[in-house]
Design an enzyme around this catalytic site. Structure first.
Site, PDB file in Angstrom:
ATOM      1  N   HIS A   6       0.838  -1.149   0.109  1.00  0.00           N
ATOM      2  CA  HIS A   6      -0.061  -0.017   0.128  1.00  0.00           C
ATOM      3  C   HIS A   6       1.026   1.278  -0.204  1.00  0.00           C
ATOM      4  O   HIS A   6       1.739   1.403   1.039  1.00  0.00           O
ATOM      5  CB  HIS A   6      -0.744   0.075   1.534  1.00  0.00           C
ATOM      6  CG  HIS A   6      -1.602   1.081   1.245  1.00  0.00           C
ATOM      7  ND1 HIS A   6      -3.038   1.102   0.921  1.00  0.00           N
ATOM      8  CD2 HIS A   6      -1.708   2.082   2.101  1.00  0.00           C
ATOM      9  CE1 HIS A   6      -3.512   2.159   1.272  1.00  0.00           C
ATOM     10  NE2 HIS A   6      -2.718   2.777   1.985  1.00  0.00           N
ATOM     11  N   ASP A   8       1.237   5.328   0.153  1.00  0.00           N
ATOM     12  CA  ASP A   8       0.598   6.536   0.470  1.00  0.00           C
ATOM     13  C   ASP A   8       1.234   7.696  -0.401  1.00  0.00           C
ATOM     14  O   ASP A   8       2.254   8.043  -0.111  1.00  0.00           O
ATOM     15  CB  ASP A   8       0.495   6.724   1.773  1.00  0.00           C
ATOM     16  CG  ASP A   8      -0.409   5.854   2.577  1.00  0.00           C
ATOM     17  OD1 ASP A   8      -1.434   5.450   1.846  1.00  0.00           O
ATOM     18  OD2 ASP A   8      -0.012   5.239   3.718  1.00  0.00           O
ATOM     19  N   HIS A  39      -2.722   4.790  -2.866  1.00  0.00           N
ATOM     20  CA  HIS A  39      -3.577   5.439  -2.045  1.00  0.00           C
ATOM     21  C   HIS A  39      -3.300   6.983  -2.314  1.00  0.00           C
ATOM     22  O   HIS A  39      -2.088   7.389  -2.041  1.00  0.00           O
ATOM     23  CB  HIS A  39      -3.439   5.170  -0.490  1.00  0.00           C
ATOM     24  CG  HIS A  39      -4.453   6.253   0.250  1.00  0.00           C
ATOM     25  ND1 HIS A  39      -4.295   6.060   1.620  1.00  0.00           N
ATOM     26  CD2 HIS A  39      -5.351   7.086   0.150  1.00  0.00           C
ATOM     27  CE1 HIS A  39      -5.033   6.873   2.188  1.00  0.00           C
ATOM     28  NE2 HIS A  39      -5.656   7.543   1.099  1.00  0.00           N
ATOM     29  N   GLY A 115      -2.634  11.500   6.229  1.00  0.00           N
ATOM     30  CA  GLY A 115      -1.696  12.383   6.163  1.00  0.00           C
ATOM     31  C   GLY A 115      -0.468  12.050   7.015  1.00  0.00           C
ATOM     32  O   GLY A 115       0.718  12.326   6.449  1.00  0.00           O
ATOM     33  N   PHE A 116      -0.493  11.507   8.062  1.00  0.00           N
ATOM     34  CA  PHE A 116       0.634  10.973   8.868  1.00  0.00           C
ATOM     35  C   PHE A 116       0.238   9.602   9.444  1.00  0.00           C
ATOM     36  O   PHE A 116      -0.596   9.204   9.626  1.00  0.00           O
ATOM     37  CB  PHE A 116       0.626  12.051   9.940  1.00  0.00           C
ATOM     38  CG  PHE A 116       0.956  13.602   9.663  1.00  0.00           C
ATOM     39  CD1 PHE A 116       2.178  13.888   9.462  1.00  0.00           C
ATOM     40  CD2 PHE A 116       0.126  14.184   9.254  1.00  0.00           C
ATOM     41  CE1 PHE A 116       2.628  15.187   9.049  1.00  0.00           C
ATOM     42  CE2 PHE A 116       0.183  15.490   9.172  1.00  0.00           C
ATOM     43  CZ  PHE A 116       1.647  16.005   8.935  1.00  0.00           C
ATOM     44  N   GLY A 117       1.583   8.970   9.742  1.00  0.00           N
ATOM     45  CA  GLY A 117       1.545   7.643  10.253  1.00  0.00           C
ATOM     46  C   GLY A 117       1.315   7.622  11.978  1.00  0.00           C
ATOM     47  O   GLY A 117       1.242   8.800  12.485  1.00  0.00           O
ATOM     48  N   ASP A 148      -7.506   1.401   6.822  1.00  0.00           N
ATOM     49  CA  ASP A 148      -6.324   2.332   6.952  1.00  0.00           C
ATOM     50  C   ASP A 148      -6.179   3.085   8.174  1.00  0.00           C
ATOM     51  O   ASP A 148      -6.862   4.050   7.934  1.00  0.00           O
ATOM     52  CB  ASP A 148      -6.005   2.774   5.531  1.00  0.00           C
ATOM     53  CG  ASP A 148      -4.598   3.303   5.333  1.00  0.00           C
ATOM     54  OD1 ASP A 148      -3.561   3.156   6.214  1.00  0.00           O
ATOM     55  OD2 ASP A 148      -4.334   4.085   4.395  1.00  0.00           O
ATOM     56  N   GLY A 149      -5.157   2.916   8.956  1.00  0.00           N
ATOM     57  CA  GLY A 149      -4.900   3.697  10.189  1.00  0.00           C
ATOM     58  C   GLY A 149      -5.201   3.079  11.539  1.00  0.00           C
ATOM     59  O   GLY A 149      -6.314   2.745  11.837  1.00  0.00           O
ATOM     60  N   GLY A 150      -3.932   2.963  12.123  1.00  0.00           N
ATOM     61  CA  GLY A 150      -4.057   2.647  13.602  1.00  0.00           C
ATOM     62  C   GLY A 150      -4.226   1.103  13.450  1.00  0.00           C
ATOM     63  O   GLY A 150      -4.679   0.635  14.417  1.00  0.00           O
ATOM     64  N   GLY A 170       1.213  -0.022   8.903  1.00  0.00           N
ATOM     65  CA  GLY A 170       2.456   0.581   8.536  1.00  0.00           C
ATOM     66  C   GLY A 170       3.140   0.567   9.931  1.00  0.00           C
ATOM     67  O   GLY A 170       4.049  -0.394   9.982  1.00  0.00           O
TER      68      GLY A 170
END
Ligand code: ZN
Length: 193
Positions: A6, A8, A39, A115-117, A148-150, A170
């Site tokens: 994936h 980003d 993405h 926008g941020f990891g 996607d995220g956390g 990630g």
């Protein structure tokens, strides 16, 4: 250890951060046969579709917040030989993408702000995952539901139970001391959900 990579892509405009674009994707393609899922966190996500395909992308996803009517963008992606998906931010209701689900191979539901990891999973998005899964089933569509995220061994099973079937991780992998082992732990946690 993974099914897909994936990627980003951030333009510093749609999101307040800049990551990478076609040259990095092309460089990765030289060393990997994995499925590349791009993405696009960009303001004009349909502006570079042939270039992304040439760089090695297999699937592109674009934000409904950037393209409120993605019909033409989806056509352009198909013409470039790319699979197509939409992305929806935590504060955008499922109704924004529902009319366009037939255009999609995949719906990406953001479980953090893009926008941020390293951000924490927003549990309220699980309701949206349920709504999307119900919509896909009741309309007999073949649309993957990605989150996607956390994503961790704690949150991935919850997303799976709500109806997600593609999981982006990630920090949980690259921040682990043994990334391949972390990927397998995530896979096991999801399969046991
Ligand atoms: Zn992403």
């Amino acid at each position: 250890h993974v099914d897909s990579l994936h990627l980003d892509v951030m333009d510093g405009h749609f999101v307040p951060n800049i990551s990478f674009g076609m040259p990095v994707i092309a460089a990765l393609r030289k060393v990997s046969d994995l499925h590349f899922d791009c993405h696009l966190m960009t303001t004009n996500p349909d502006a570079y579709l042939p270039q992304l395909a040439e760089a090695g992308a297999d699937l592109v996803t674009m934000h409904i917040e950037a393209v409120p009517d993605p019909t033409r963008a989806a056509q352009k992606a198909r013409q470039a030989g790319l699979d197509f998906g939409l992305v929806i931010n935590p504060n955008t209701p499922f109704g924004a993408v529902a009319p366009f689900m037939e255009l999609c191979d995949l719906l990406l539901i953001m479980s953090v702000e893009p926008g941020f990891g390293s951000q924490a999973f927003i549990p309220e998005v699980l309701d949206k995952v349920r709504a999307a899964r119900e919509w896909v089933e009741s309309n007999d569509l073949a649309v993957d539901i990605q989150i996607d995220g956390g994503i961790t061994t704690d949150t991935a099973p919850k997303a799976r139970a709500a109806g997600a079937n593609v999981f982006v991780a990630g920090t949980a992998i690259f921040g682990a001391p043994d990334p391949p082992a972390a990927a397998e732990e995530l896979r096991t946690a999801i399969e046991n959900a």
